[in-house]
Design a protein around this motif. Structure first.
Motif, PDB file in Angstrom:
ATOM      1  N   VAL A  12      71.382  94.921  73.451  1.00  0.00           N
ATOM      2  CA  VAL A  12      72.576  95.744  73.678  1.00  0.00           C
ATOM      3  C   VAL A  12      72.827  95.911  75.181  1.00  0.00           C
ATOM      4  CG1 VAL A  12      73.651  97.998  73.278  1.00  0.00           C
ATOM      5  CG2 VAL A  12      72.197  96.977  71.507  1.00  0.00           C
ATOM      6  N   LYS A  13      74.071  95.703  75.588  1.00  0.00           N
ATOM      7  CA  LYS A  13      74.482  95.926  76.976  1.00  0.00           C
ATOM      8  C   LYS A  13      74.610  97.433  77.249  1.00  0.00           C
ATOM      9  CE  LYS A  13      77.450  91.802  77.054  1.00  0.00           C
ATOM     10  NZ  LYS A  13      78.863  91.355  77.199  1.00  0.00           N
ATOM     11  N   PRO A  14      74.343  97.842  78.469  1.00  0.00           N
ATOM     12  CA  PRO A  14      73.750  97.068  79.569  1.00  0.00           C
ATOM     13  C   PRO A  14      72.253  96.891  79.341  1.00  0.00           C
ATOM     14  CG  PRO A  14      74.054  99.329  80.248  1.00  0.00           C
ATOM     15  CD  PRO A  14      74.641  99.227  78.867  1.00  0.00           C
ATOM     16  N   PHE A  15      71.729  95.787  79.768  1.00  0.00           N
ATOM     17  CA  PHE A  15      70.304  95.515  79.599  1.00  0.00           C
ATOM     18  C   PHE A  15      69.744  94.983  80.917  1.00  0.00           C
ATOM     19  CE2 PHE A  15      72.785  91.842  78.178  1.00  0.00           C
ATOM     20  CZ  PHE A  15      72.292  90.839  79.000  1.00  0.00           C
ATOM     21  N   GLN A  16      68.435  95.065  81.057  1.00  0.00           N
ATOM     22  CA  GLN A  16      67.786  94.512  82.241  1.00  0.00           C
ATOM     23  C   GLN A  16      67.575  93.015  82.038  1.00  0.00           C
ATOM     24  OE1 GLN A  16      64.229  96.596  83.392  1.00  0.00           O
ATOM     25  NE2 GLN A  16      65.202  98.614  83.245  1.00  0.00           N
ATOM     26  N   PHE A  17      67.916  92.248  83.034  1.00  0.00           N
ATOM     27  CA  PHE A  17      67.775  90.799  82.931  1.00  0.00           C
ATOM     28  C   PHE A  17      66.330  90.390  82.654  1.00  0.00           C
ATOM     29  CE2 PHE A  17      71.716  89.570  85.675  1.00  0.00           C
ATOM     30  CZ  PHE A  17      72.533  90.130  84.716  1.00  0.00           C
ATOM     31  N   GLU A  18      65.393  91.154  83.198  1.00  0.00           N
ATOM     32  CA  GLU A  18      63.976  90.843  82.975  1.00  0.00           C
ATOM     33  C   GLU A  18      63.604  90.970  81.503  1.00  0.00           C
ATOM     34  OE1 GLU A  18      61.734  89.612  84.827  1.00  0.00           O
ATOM     35  OE2 GLU A  18      62.611  89.734  86.830  1.00  0.00           O
ATOM     36  N   GLU A  19      64.197  91.946  80.821  1.00  0.00           N
ATOM     37  CA  GLU A  19      63.919  92.087  79.389  1.00  0.00           C
ATOM     38  C   GLU A  19      64.476  90.893  78.624  1.00  0.00           C
ATOM     39  OE1 GLU A  19      64.649  95.011  75.515  1.00  0.00           O
ATOM     40  OE2 GLU A  19      65.355  95.644  77.509  1.00  0.00           O
ATOM     41  N   LEU A  20      65.674  90.458  78.984  1.00  0.00           N
ATOM     42  CA  LEU A  20      66.246  89.276  78.350  1.00  0.00           C
ATOM     43  C   LEU A  20      65.337  88.071  78.566  1.00  0.00           C
ATOM     44  CD1 LEU A  20      68.498  87.691  76.920  1.00  0.00           C
ATOM     45  CD2 LEU A  20      69.602  87.434  79.160  1.00  0.00           C
ATOM     46  N   LEU A  21      64.828  87.926  79.768  1.00  0.00           N
ATOM     47  CA  LEU A  21      63.946  86.801  80.072  1.00  0.00           C
ATOM     48  C   LEU A  21      62.695  86.827  79.201  1.00  0.00           C
ATOM     49  CD1 LEU A  21      63.376  84.347  81.899  1.00  0.00           C
ATOM     50  CD2 LEU A  21      62.294  85.936  83.513  1.00  0.00           C
ATOM     51  N   LEU A  22      62.115  88.015  78.999  1.00  0.00           N
ATOM     52  CA  LEU A  22      60.937  88.136  78.149  1.00  0.00           C
ATOM     53  C   LEU A  22      61.245  87.699  76.718  1.00  0.00           C
ATOM     54  CD1 LEU A  22      59.519  91.578  79.365  1.00  0.00           C
ATOM     55  CD2 LEU A  22      58.501  89.325  79.739  1.00  0.00           C
ATOM     56  N   ARG A  23      62.392  88.106  76.224  1.00  0.00           N
ATOM     57  CA  ARG A  23      62.766  87.754  74.851  1.00  0.00           C
ATOM     58  C   ARG A  23      63.054  86.258  74.722  1.00  0.00           C
ATOM     59  NH1 ARG A  23      65.809  92.637  71.860  1.00  0.00           N
ATOM     60  NH2 ARG A  23      64.929  94.402  72.989  1.00  0.00           N
ATOM     61  N   MET A  24      63.709  85.702  75.722  1.00  0.00           N
ATOM     62  CA  MET A  24      63.972  84.267  75.712  1.00  0.00           C
ATOM     63  C   MET A  24      62.680  83.467  75.697  1.00  0.00           C
ATOM     64  SD  MET A  24      67.120  84.067  78.459  1.00  0.00           S
ATOM     65  CE  MET A  24      66.842  82.317  78.718  1.00  0.00           C
ATOM     66  N   ASN A  25      61.756  83.814  76.572  1.00  0.00           N
ATOM     67  CA  ASN A  25      60.489  83.083  76.643  1.00  0.00           C
ATOM     68  C   ASN A  25      59.694  83.200  75.349  1.00  0.00           C
ATOM     69  OD1 ASN A  25      60.824  82.051  79.229  1.00  0.00           O
ATOM     70  ND2 ASN A  25      59.964  83.867  80.212  1.00  0.00           N
ATOM     71  N   SER A  26      59.775  84.366  74.710  1.00  0.00           N
ATOM     72  CA  SER A  26      59.092  84.550  73.437  1.00  0.00           C
ATOM     73  C   SER A  26      59.648  83.607  72.374  1.00  0.00           C
ATOM     74  CB  SER A  26      59.211  86.006  72.980  1.00  0.00           C
ATOM     75  OG  SER A  26      58.631  86.173  71.698  1.00  0.00           O
ATOM     76  N   LEU A  27      60.978  83.523  72.287  1.00  0.00           N
ATOM     77  CA  LEU A  27      61.607  82.643  71.299  1.00  0.00           C
ATOM     78  C   LEU A  27      61.328  81.167  71.610  1.00  0.00           C
ATOM     79  CD1 LEU A  27      65.049  84.417  70.828  1.00  0.00           C
ATOM     80  CD2 LEU A  27      63.245  84.176  69.112  1.00  0.00           C
ATOM     81  N   LEU A  28      61.349  80.819  72.881  1.00  0.00           N
ATOM     82  CA  LEU A  28      61.115  79.424  73.260  1.00  0.00           C
ATOM     83  C   LEU A  28      59.682  78.993  72.979  1.00  0.00           C
ATOM     84  CD1 LEU A  28      63.219  79.347  76.541  1.00  0.00           C
ATOM     85  CD2 LEU A  28      63.714  78.113  74.410  1.00  0.00           C
ATOM     86  N   ARG A  29      58.740  79.930  73.117  1.00  0.00           N
ATOM     87  CA  ARG A  29      57.349  79.611  72.773  1.00  0.00           C
ATOM     88  C   ARG A  29      57.215  79.354  71.287  1.00  0.00           C
ATOM     89  NH1 ARG A  29      56.045  83.707  76.540  1.00  0.00           N
ATOM     90  NH2 ARG A  29      55.843  85.226  74.849  1.00  0.00           N
ATOM     91  N   ARG A  30      57.905  80.135  70.473  1.00  0.00           N
ATOM     92  CA  ARG A  30      57.844  79.935  69.017  1.00  0.00           C
ATOM     93  C   ARG A  30      58.484  78.617  68.617  1.00  0.00           C
ATOM     94  NH1 ARG A  30      60.368  85.515  66.962  1.00  0.00           N
ATOM     95  NH2 ARG A  30      59.514  86.811  68.611  1.00  0.00           N
ATOM     96  N   LYS A  31      59.496  78.230  69.368  1.00  0.00           N
ATOM     97  CA  LYS A  31      60.209  77.000  69.046  1.00  0.00           C
ATOM     98  C   LYS A  31      59.381  75.764  69.379  1.00  0.00           C
ATOM     99  CE  LYS A  31      64.195  74.238  70.413  1.00  0.00           C
ATOM    100  NZ  LYS A  31      65.135  73.964  71.487  1.00  0.00           N
ATOM    101  N   ALA A  32      58.532  75.855  70.394  1.00  0.00           N
ATOM    102  CA  ALA A  32      57.837  74.681  70.924  1.00  0.00           C
ATOM    103  C   ALA A  32      57.116  73.837  69.883  1.00  0.00           C
ATOM    104  CB  ALA A  32      56.864  75.112  72.021  1.00  0.00           C
ATOM    105  N   PRO A  33      56.361  74.417  68.906  1.00  0.00           N
ATOM    106  CA  PRO A  33      55.652  73.576  67.945  1.00  0.00           C
ATOM    107  C   PRO A  33      56.560  72.720  67.083  1.00  0.00           C
ATOM    108  CG  PRO A  33      54.750  75.795  67.967  1.00  0.00           C
ATOM    109  CD  PRO A  33      56.016  75.836  68.764  1.00  0.00           C
ATOM    110  N   SER A  34      57.798  73.159  66.894  1.00  0.00           N
ATOM    111  CA  SER A  34      58.716  72.399  66.044  1.00  0.00           C
ATOM    112  C   SER A  34      59.712  71.600  66.864  1.00  0.00           C
ATOM    113  CB  SER A  34      59.481  73.353  65.100  1.00  0.00           C
ATOM    114  OG  SER A  34      60.250  74.272  65.848  1.00  0.00           O
ATOM    115  N   GLU A  35      59.351  71.334  68.125  1.00  0.00           N
ATOM    116  CA  GLU A  35      60.266  70.619  69.012  1.00  0.00           C
ATOM    117  C   GLU A  35      60.679  69.269  68.444  1.00  0.00           C
ATOM    118  OE1 GLU A  35      62.693  70.684  72.093  1.00  0.00           O
ATOM    119  OE2 GLU A  35      61.122  72.207  72.001  1.00  0.00           O
ATOM    120  N   THR A  36      59.759  68.626  67.705  1.00  0.00           N
ATOM    121  CA  THR A  36      60.096  67.319  67.148  1.00  0.00           C
ATOM    122  C   THR A  36      61.265  67.408  66.185  1.00  0.00           C
ATOM    123  OG1 THR A  36      58.414  67.649  65.435  1.00  0.00           O
ATOM    124  CG2 THR A  36      57.774  66.389  67.380  1.00  0.00           C
TER     125      THR A  36
END
Length: 226
Positions: free
Chosen positions: A100-124
């Motif tokens: 929800v806006k307004p949000f801290q960019f650092e929090e968004l970054l944490l959430r993005m990195n979390s999702l990208l880590r979960r995605k990595a095993p299924s990259e194929t």
């Protein structure tokens, strides 16, 4: 990592992309939902950031359309709407996270990195999605979309389309097609390949200005927007 941002606030969009780029992401900015959907048909991204209240097509409708052909790419909704009903609507349309806006960019970054880590095993799995202009071929689910609309193909039509798409614009001969799609199960002197090419043209190209299936006389066929 490539990020596609849907945000019509020009200042926020510029600031957010600058922040992401400072954290080693690339970021493309889109300001309306219609352009966003065109963009993802031509380029590949690792994560989508979607505002809800944007021109032409809302972020929620964009999310739902993306999920109709792409189940893997993480989607984070960034919106000023903070009611539980808004969040429920987003998650019902298969968004992965909601901020929800307004949000801290650092929090968004944490959430993005979390999702990208979960995605990595299924990259194929991402390699199972082939894009040619506004045509999307999902090999895993054996589904085909053009202009955001699903196109119904028979099994052989789908196999032929996948073979043409995987050639990445190279011309493939009739002999190559018969070997890979029909596996020598019919006489190569027949016009079976030509018949199936015509089937595909009627379904893939007929209703679109840009034609994708082309014949190179004396050589074979290729799939390209040019």
């Amino acid at each position: 990592m490539n990020i596609l941002l849907l945000e019509d606030d020009l200042i926020l969009s510029a600031e957010l992309c600058k922040f992401l780029e400072s954290n080693h992401f690339t970021c493309d900015k889109i300001y309306d939902g219609e352009t966003f959907l065109r963009q993802i048909r031509n380029s590949s991204y690792d994560l989508y950031l979607l505002d809800i209240n944007v021109p032409k097509i809302s972020g929620l409708d964009v999310c739902q359309t993306v999920r109709s052909f792409d189940k893997n790419t993480p989607i984070i909704i960034i919106s000023a709407y903070g009611d539980l009903s808004d969040k429920k609507d987003a998650f019902t349309r298969l968004a992965d996270d909601y901020l929800v806006k307004p949000f801290q960019f650092e929090e968004l970054l944490l959430r993005m990195n979390s999702l990208l880590r979960r995605k990595a095993p299924s990259e194929t799995n991402d390699r199972e999605l082939i894009r040619v202009d506004d045509l999307i071929v999902n090999k895993t689910e054996q589904k085909v979309y053009r202009g955001g609309n699903e196109i119904s193909l028979t099994l052989k039509e789908f196999q032929l389309l996948v073979y043409l798409a995987e050639a990445q614009g190279r011309t493939v001969s009739k002999q190559q097609i018969t070997e890979h799609v029909w596996e020598h199960n019919f006489n190569t002197n027949t016009n079976t390949v030509e018949v199936y090419i015509n089937f595909l043209r009627k379904k893939i190209d007929k209703d679109f200005k840009v034609k994708l299936i082309h014949t190179r006389s004396g050589f074979g066929y290729y799939l390209s927007p040019l």
